[in-house]
Write an enzyme that holds these catalytic residues in place. Sequence first.
Site, mmCIF file in Angstrom:
data_model
loop_
_atom_site.group_PDB
_atom_site.id
_atom_site.type_symbol
_atom_site.label_atom_id
_atom_site.label_comp_id
_atom_site.label_asym_id
_atom_site.label_seq_id
_atom_site.Cartn_x
_atom_site.Cartn_y
_atom_site.Cartn_z
ATOM 1 N N LYS A 78 29.114 -21.067 26.239
ATOM 2 C CA LYS A 78 29.622 -21.545 27.579
ATOM 3 C C LYS A 78 28.903 -22.701 28.053
ATOM 4 O O LYS A 78 29.413 -23.320 28.879
ATOM 5 C CB LYS A 78 29.646 -19.845 28.510
ATOM 6 C CG LYS A 78 30.390 -18.836 27.943
ATOM 7 C CD LYS A 78 31.781 -19.101 27.998
ATOM 8 C CE LYS A 78 32.505 -17.902 28.020
ATOM 9 N NZ LYS A 78 34.135 -18.152 27.915
ATOM 10 N N TYR A 116 26.463 -16.301 23.145
ATOM 11 C CA TYR A 116 27.695 -16.452 23.803
ATOM 12 C C TYR A 116 27.264 -17.471 25.078
ATOM 13 O O TYR A 116 28.072 -18.314 25.462
ATOM 14 C CB TYR A 116 27.859 -15.052 24.535
ATOM 15 C CG TYR A 116 29.041 -14.832 25.348
ATOM 16 C CD1 TYR A 116 30.270 -15.318 25.336
ATOM 17 C CD2 TYR A 116 28.524 -14.565 26.886
ATOM 18 C CE1 TYR A 116 31.408 -14.996 26.212
ATOM 19 C CE2 TYR A 116 29.601 -14.401 27.789
ATOM 20 C CZ TYR A 116 30.889 -14.627 27.464
ATOM 21 O OH TYR A 116 31.916 -14.674 28.499
HETATM 22 N N1 LIG Z 1 35.040 -9.943 31.523
HETATM 23 C C1 LIG Z 1 33.880 -10.390 32.009
HETATM 24 O O1 LIG Z 1 32.733 -9.964 32.474
HETATM 25 C C2 LIG Z 1 33.839 -11.867 31.847
HETATM 26 C C3 LIG Z 1 32.699 -12.685 32.533
HETATM 27 C C4 LIG Z 1 32.351 -14.129 32.413
HETATM 28 C C5 LIG Z 1 33.559 -14.823 31.792
HETATM 29 N N2 LIG Z 1 34.443 -14.052 31.170
HETATM 30 C C6 LIG Z 1 35.474 -14.935 30.380
HETATM 31 O O2 LIG Z 1 36.778 -14.764 30.831
HETATM 32 C C7 LIG Z 1 37.663 -15.016 29.823
HETATM 33 C C8 LIG Z 1 38.663 -13.895 29.553
HETATM 34 O O3 LIG Z 1 37.875 -12.595 29.074
HETATM 35 P P1 LIG Z 1 38.498 -11.091 29.736
HETATM 36 O O4 LIG Z 1 37.184 -10.844 30.615
HETATM 37 O O5 LIG Z 1 39.646 -11.364 30.589
HETATM 38 O O6 LIG Z 1 38.281 -10.487 28.746
HETATM 39 P P2 LIG Z 1 39.494 -9.893 27.741
HETATM 40 O O7 LIG Z 1 40.494 -8.878 28.444
HETATM 41 O O8 LIG Z 1 38.927 -9.380 26.333
HETATM 42 O O9 LIG Z 1 40.233 -11.108 27.419
HETATM 43 C C9 LIG Z 1 40.152 -12.010 26.197
HETATM 44 C C10 LIG Z 1 41.586 -12.747 25.902
HETATM 45 O O10 LIG Z 1 41.072 -13.679 24.816
HETATM 46 C C11 LIG Z 1 41.996 -13.518 23.880
HETATM 47 N N3 LIG Z 1 41.397 -13.923 22.559
HETATM 48 C C12 LIG Z 1 40.253 -13.815 22.256
HETATM 49 N N4 LIG Z 1 40.034 -14.452 21.057
HETATM 50 C C13 LIG Z 1 41.110 -15.077 20.777
HETATM 51 C C14 LIG Z 1 41.558 -15.881 19.555
HETATM 52 N N5 LIG Z 1 40.884 -16.168 18.613
HETATM 53 N N6 LIG Z 1 42.862 -16.467 19.614
HETATM 54 C C15 LIG Z 1 43.480 -16.291 20.693
HETATM 55 N N7 LIG Z 1 43.313 -15.490 21.740
HETATM 56 C C16 LIG Z 1 42.013 -14.922 21.879
HETATM 57 C C17 LIG Z 1 42.232 -11.979 23.921
HETATM 58 O O11 LIG Z 1 43.653 -11.771 23.294
HETATM 59 P P3 LIG Z 1 43.781 -11.111 21.618
HETATM 60 O O12 LIG Z 1 42.809 -10.216 21.386
HETATM 61 O O13 LIG Z 1 45.296 -10.418 21.760
HETATM 62 O O14 LIG Z 1 43.823 -12.218 21.048
HETATM 63 C C18 LIG Z 1 42.517 -11.822 25.308
HETATM 64 O O15 LIG Z 1 43.646 -11.871 25.789
HETATM 65 C C19 LIG Z 1 36.770 -15.283 28.451
HETATM 66 O O16 LIG Z 1 36.617 -16.507 28.272
HETATM 67 C C20 LIG Z 1 35.435 -14.586 28.669
HETATM 68 O O17 LIG Z 1 34.373 -15.237 28.198
HETATM 69 C C21 LIG Z 1 34.637 -12.765 31.002
#
Ligand SMILES: NC(=O)c1ccc[n+]([C@@H]2O[C@H](COP(=O)([O-])OP(=O)(O)OC[C@H]3O[C@@H](n4cnc5c(N)ncnc54)[C@H](OP(=O)(O)O)[C@@H]3O)[C@@H](O)[C@H]2O)c1
Length: 253
Positions: free
Chosen positions: A160, A156
Amino acid sequence: MSFANKVVIVTGASSGIGAATALMFAKEGADVALIARTQAKLAAVAKNIEALGRKPFVIQADLSKEADAATVIPKTVKHFGKLDVLVNNAGMASEGCLLDGKALQAYDDMMKTNVRAVIQLTSLAAPYLIQTKGNVVNISSVVEIRPSMVPTLMFYAVSKAALGHFTRGAALELAPSGVRVNSVNPGPVENEFITNNKLGNVDELNGSLAGFTALGYLAKDDGIGHVILFLASNKARSITGSTYVIDNGYLLK
Ligand SMILES: NC(=O)c1ccc[n+]([C@@H]2O[C@H](COP(=O)([O-])OP(=O)(O)OC[C@H]3O[C@@H](n4cnc5c(N)ncnc54)[C@H](OP(=O)(O)O)[C@@H]3O)[C@@H](O)[C@H]2O)c1
């Protein structure tokens, strides 16, 4: 921060940071395209935006599949007529490390969604962003800067880190055309990312993640959204190739 008459694509708009950010752009007057795989969740986000009196454009697409991802930019431009902002937020995490036999699978899965799809979308969007002098915001993570504390999430962090260099390379290539490219790098966020990615059995993630931050509390989705909107706005017109950490002091510890 008005986004009136602006067209914004938010990938991963079905939940978490993407859903909150899409709503925030719509509140500021943007026409928003919502991209993700899960139709029901997309419909729920679209309904919230419609309640504001705006009409989002929903595209159900699995961005890990090149043919699906290829539809996103042309469909959006056909629907709204142009593109001003691309938010590459969709991302996933899966476990795999050198000794568990899952390294290559984890690497391939995460590179497809977290990096390859971003490159594909940005490449297809660039000609339209040049026309509008628009910009790209990529959602990375603090693990771009310091590897994950969880060994099984090393790829992961690798994905990134690759995204970070892509942000800087794209910023350099597109700067002469007036297009900015930046990255927002959250620390742990209070949302469903761990559940959505079935990481609930990872011991290190089950304790109090807030305890790993200097401030002692986690960021929320709209807190990340505020930074995304700032970078996408004209207020950030002198910012490109930058990495905006929002981590409640996670990297200080
Ligand atoms: N939450 C944290 O602690 C955190 C920390 C640092 C960075 N981030 C980053 O923030 C971003 C958003 O994540 P989040 O925290 O909001 O978690 P999340 O609620 O799991 O959101 C991830 C989003 O990406 C979509 N997605 C995943 N795989 C996909 C695919 N193959 N095609 C199209 N859509 C896809 C999911 O939608 P579907 O499942 O409906 O496709 C969902 O809308 C990510 O890039 C993550 O790496 C998160």
